[in-house]
Design a protein around this motif. Structure first.
Motif: not given
Length: 209
Positions: A160-189
């Motif tokens: 989850l820490l890796s997921l958090l860091l990945g989302i925050r870095v990814l948001a600098r270049t691809r801040p689309q909800r589908a991208v970020l939420d997709g990553a979060a939901q896949a890990a939380l599943a």
């Protein structure tokens, strides 16, 4: 007798925080800071010291408003709800950040910490604080059966820490909800416990006993 300060410390730290957060440490000059904070250079030095010292205060100010506040709000919730709420808010704030500033803590980890042992310790300590929150939630969820028992809490917390860091870095270049939420939901599943196995002949569709 010392003269009382003639400025609102919280307000000027907020201004410094946004200045560093937007421009980064290296690209922010003391002149930029003085202009944003509405202070003379002499007053700024007297109150906060040099640029590094002011950056440290601004980063602490940021962490109190974001990382530590967020964990304090979600920690009392049931384990899985706390983790889902945490990441839902991260995604929401990332998508809403039109300036694509990302996370000031992560930005510090990438820009400042590699060259400054003091900031390296600060960043590492804060990331350990976040990981410990994840670990506590997962361990509690494993105890009450709402989170899968395997892998152990330590490994899932690092995921989850890796997921958090990945989302925050990814948001600098691809801040689309589908991208970020997709990553979060896949890990939380992955935290969902497996449903109990059905014994042949005892399922709901089996013949009446």
């Amino acid at each position: 007798m010392a003269r009382p300060r003639e400025f609102d410390e919280a307000a000027v730290l907020d201004a410094a925080m946004h200045c560093f957060w937007q421009r980064g440490y290296e690209q922010t000059s003391m002149r930029d800071l003085a202009g944003e904070m509405g202070m003379t250079s002499a007053s700024m030095y007297n109150a906060f010291g040099d640029k590094r010292a002011l950056y440290r205060r601004a980063l602490d100010h940021y962490l109190a408003q974001t990382v530590r506040d967020r964990i304090a709000r979600f920690a009392p919730l049931p384990p899985l709800a706390a983790l889902r709420g945490f990441f839902t808010e991260i995604v929401e704030r990332s998508v809403a950040d039109r300036q694509r500033r990302g996370c000031m803590l992560v930005n510090s980890a990438l820009e400042v910490a590699p060259h400054d042992a003091g900031f390296r310790r600060l960043v590492a300590g804060e990331l350990e604080f976040v990981e410990a929150f994840f670990r506590r939630c997962i361990a509690a969820g494993q105890q009450d059966g709402t989170i899968t028992a395997h892998p152990p809490a330590e490994k899932l917390a690092k995921l989850l820490l890796s997921l958090l860091l990945g989302i925050r870095v990814l948001a600098r270049t691809r801040p689309q909800r589908a991208v970020l939420d997709g990553a979060a939901q896949a890990a939380l599943a992955l935290l969902q416990p497996e449903p109990p196995a059905t014994v042949p002949g005892h399922g709901s569709d089996g013949p009446p006993g």
